[in-house]
Write a protein that holds these residues in place. Structure first.
Motif, short mmCIF file in Angstrom:
data_model
loop_
_atom_site.label_atom_id
_atom_site.label_comp_id
_atom_site.label_asym_id
_atom_site.label_seq_id
_atom_site.Cartn_x
_atom_site.Cartn_y
_atom_site.Cartn_z
N LYS A 188 54.26 56.44 42.41
CA LYS A 188 54.19 55.26 43.27
C LYS A 188 53.75 54.07 42.41
O LYS A 188 53.37 54.24 41.25
CB LYS A 188 53.20 55.46 44.41
N ILE A 189 53.84 52.89 43.00
CA ILE A 189 53.34 51.69 42.32
C ILE A 189 51.91 51.45 42.78
O ILE A 189 51.65 51.28 43.97
CB ILE A 189 54.22 50.46 42.64
N GLU A 190 50.99 51.49 41.82
CA GLU A 190 49.58 51.26 42.16
C GLU A 190 49.36 49.78 42.45
O GLU A 190 49.73 48.92 41.64
CB GLU A 190 48.69 51.71 41.01
N ARG A 191 48.74 49.51 43.57
CA ARG A 191 48.51 48.12 43.97
C ARG A 191 47.08 47.94 44.46
O ARG A 191 46.52 48.85 45.07
CB ARG A 191 49.46 47.72 45.09
N PRO A 192 46.50 46.78 44.20
CA PRO A 192 45.19 46.52 44.80
C PRO A 192 45.32 46.48 46.32
O PRO A 192 46.36 46.11 46.86
CB PRO A 192 44.79 45.16 44.23
N TYR A 193 44.27 46.88 46.97
CA TYR A 193 44.30 47.13 48.41
C TYR A 193 43.42 46.11 49.12
O TYR A 193 42.21 46.06 48.89
CB TYR A 193 43.80 48.54 48.66
N LEU A 194 44.02 45.29 49.96
CA LEU A 194 43.26 44.31 50.72
C LEU A 194 42.89 44.84 52.09
O LEU A 194 41.76 44.72 52.53
CB LEU A 194 44.06 43.01 50.85
N GLY A 195 43.84 45.46 52.77
CA GLY A 195 43.54 46.11 54.05
C GLY A 195 43.54 45.17 55.24
O GLY A 195 42.63 45.23 56.08
N VAL A 196 44.55 44.31 55.34
CA VAL A 196 44.65 43.39 56.47
C VAL A 196 46.08 43.36 56.99
O VAL A 196 47.02 43.72 56.28
CB VAL A 196 44.24 41.95 56.08
N SER A 197 46.23 42.91 58.23
CA SER A 197 47.52 42.52 58.77
C SER A 197 47.52 41.01 58.88
O SER A 197 46.48 40.39 59.16
CB SER A 197 47.77 43.14 60.14
N LEU A 198 48.68 40.40 58.66
CA LEU A 198 48.77 38.95 58.57
C LEU A 198 49.88 38.40 59.44
O LEU A 198 50.89 39.07 59.67
CB LEU A 198 49.02 38.53 57.12
N ALA A 199 49.71 37.18 59.89
CA ALA A 199 50.76 36.46 60.60
C ALA A 199 50.74 35.01 60.11
O ALA A 199 49.69 34.36 60.10
CB ALA A 199 50.55 36.50 62.11
N ASP A 200 51.90 34.52 59.68
CA ASP A 200 51.98 33.15 59.17
C ASP A 200 51.81 32.15 60.31
O ASP A 200 52.14 32.42 61.47
CB ASP A 200 53.30 32.94 58.46
N LEU A 201 51.32 30.95 59.97
CA LEU A 201 50.98 29.97 60.99
C LEU A 201 52.16 29.57 61.85
O LEU A 201 52.01 29.31 63.04
CB LEU A 201 50.37 28.72 60.33
N GLN A 202 53.37 29.54 61.26
CA GLN A 202 54.53 29.16 62.06
C GLN A 202 54.89 30.21 63.10
O GLN A 202 55.67 29.94 64.01
CB GLN A 202 55.74 28.86 61.16
N GLU A 203 54.33 31.39 62.98
CA GLU A 203 54.58 32.45 63.95
C GLU A 203 53.59 32.41 65.12
O GLU A 203 53.75 33.16 66.08
CB GLU A 203 54.48 33.83 63.27
N ILE A 204 52.59 31.58 65.00
CA ILE A 204 51.50 31.58 65.97
C ILE A 204 51.58 30.32 66.83
O ILE A 204 51.68 29.21 66.31
CB ILE A 204 50.14 31.65 65.25
N PRO A 205 51.54 30.44 68.15
CA PRO A 205 51.53 29.26 69.03
C PRO A 205 50.38 28.32 68.70
O PRO A 205 49.28 28.77 68.35
CB PRO A 205 51.37 29.87 70.43
N SER A 206 50.64 27.04 68.79
CA SER A 206 49.66 26.04 68.37
C SER A 206 48.35 26.11 69.14
O SER A 206 47.31 25.68 68.64
CB SER A 206 50.27 24.63 68.51
N MET A 207 48.38 26.67 70.34
CA MET A 207 47.15 26.74 71.14
C MET A 207 46.08 27.60 70.47
O MET A 207 44.89 27.45 70.74
CB MET A 207 47.45 27.29 72.54
#
Length: 430
Positions: free
Chosen positions: A323-342
């Protein structure tokens, strides 16, 4: 995978050419949500986002690309017809041979293709499926693609293909040049780079192909694609074209998250089933692994291959680590344009980009650093983050599993710095 860019091994009975061209294939509209008086609405919305991006965020990490290649091959070896080559243990890690991409070989194209085709295999993906009537488990063919035998070591022959060709398989079968079939073992696979390495018994490998240096490619260089379009009935089909462009960045959606592949663009005809096959130059060297195509109606001659100089370090690490070893942050993310402005009212008006934390895995590097749900990440080590892809790019190219990094985030409208000790994805608590 993006609606615009499709892997070649789509189901044969699909009708991608009937799909209308979309004005903006990358746009991901979010349905407006009714404003909630209680914070439960925010949590509910974040839960929905978490479900959609969980898989991608938990694999944030760094791929180390090695730019130093072994140039010890003689000119005679470079231009020799591809053949099975036994390598020492230290050379099991494949290297790139220097090569001219212009048509200066003394062999005819037919000779080059005839030799190269013997190292091209068909790959069949079998998956377990339950009988809806009896409940009994059975194995069915889920898809097919292509692969390239690139190395023989000891009693094993190694094959490179696309990850999406073998993803989800309970069994992988390889169809050889002479019609024989062999069960393959998956040595390693990486969804983000869309590469995988398989292993079969060396007795099946009569030829291997070398990787040429893709860094010298120019638009107009002559290339050929070899693979199995529409399945094994048309195995080792050869199409000819040119390099249309280099250094294209193509957005893709994988099971490990969104990413941008740096690819070679070619007009050589490609079709479903070509995924994982070879894009070769006139010397018979692999300068790319065919991976993507434009599938919209009215579009012709737009195919894409992963450059050999990107392929080699990945398959080397897959052989070594699985496998490709990667540093692990451990979060889920959503970009701002995906989120309603409210849900972004606490952000200063000057903040135009960033990515919001929608979930934090317990005991992960992010949790240990004190990141919180709804934190908006706007930079990493003072490098601006407009979206989750920016965050991934920085981590992939600049950080390792033992590094410490600083995230600049907005929390309840206030800017703060959060130091994160990145961990290994195998052990998120370290």
């Amino acid at each position: 995978m993006s609606d615009l860019y499709k892997p070649f091994d789509e189901q044969i009975n699909s009708t991608p050419n009937e799909e209308p061209i979309k004005p903006n294939p990358y746009e991901k509209p979010v349905e407006p949500l009714r404003k909630q008086k209680k914070t439960g609405g925010v949590k509910s919305f974040l839960s929905m986002l978490t479900a959609g991006v969980m898989g991608s965020a938990l694999t944030l990490g760094a791929v180390t690309y090695t730019d130093v290649f072994d140039f010890l091959k003689t000119e005679a070896q470079q231009n020799a017809a591809p053949s099975t080559e036994q390598l020492s243990e230290s050379e099991l890690a494949t290297s790139v041979v220097p090569t001219s991409n212009s048509n200066n070989t003394t062999a005819s194209l037919a000779d080059v293709v005839e030799s190269a085709s013997k190292a091209i295999v068909g790959i069949i993906n079998y998956q377990n499926q339950s009988n809806p009537f009896s409940g009994a488990q059975g194995t069915i063919q889920s898809g097919s693609g292509s692969g390239v035998i690139f190395n023989v070591q000891g009693d094993s022959a190694y094959i490179v293909t696309n990850n999406h060709v073998i993803e989800g398989a309970s069994e992988v079968e390889v169809s050889l040049y002479d019609g024989e079939k062999a069960t393959a073992e998956v040595v390693g696979a990486d969804a983000l780079t869309d590469l995988a390495v398989l292993k079969i018994d060396e007795k099946y490998a009569t030829h291997t192909l070398k990787f040429g240096d893709s860094s010298g490619l120019r638009p107009g260089d002559q290339v050929m694609a070899i693979g199995n379009p529409l399945g094994l009935d048309l195995s080792r089909t050869v199409t000819q074209g040119i390099v249309s462009a280099i250094d294209r960045d193509i957005p893709v959606e994988t099971s490990a998250g969104e990413w941008e592949l740096s690819v070679i663009q070619t007009d050589a005809a490609i079709n479903p089933g070509n995924s994982g096959g070879a894009l070769i130059n006139t010397n018979g060297h692999v300068i790319g692994i065919n991976s993507l195509k434009i599938s919209n109606s009215g579009v012709e001659g737009l195919g894409f291959a992963i450059p050999s100089n990107d392929v080699v370090p990945i398959i080397n690490e897959l052989i070594e680590n699985g496998k490709i070893e990667r540093p692990y942050l451990g979060v889920s993310l959503a970009d701002l344009q995906e989120i309603p402005s409210m849900y972004l009212q606490s952000l200063p008006e000057s903040v135009k980009g960033g990515t919001m934390v929608t979930y934090i895995e317990p005991n992960s590097a992010a949790a240990n650093a004190g990141l919180k749900q709804m934190d908006v990440i706007v930079s990493i080590d003072n490098e601006e983050v407009q979206n989750s892809s920016d965050l991934r790019k920085y981590m992939y190219g600049n950080l390792t599993t033992s590094d410490k990094t600083t995230l600049k985030v907005y929390r309840e409208g206030k800017e703060i710095d959060v130091e994160v000790n990145l961990s290994n994805s195998k052990s998120p608590t370290n």
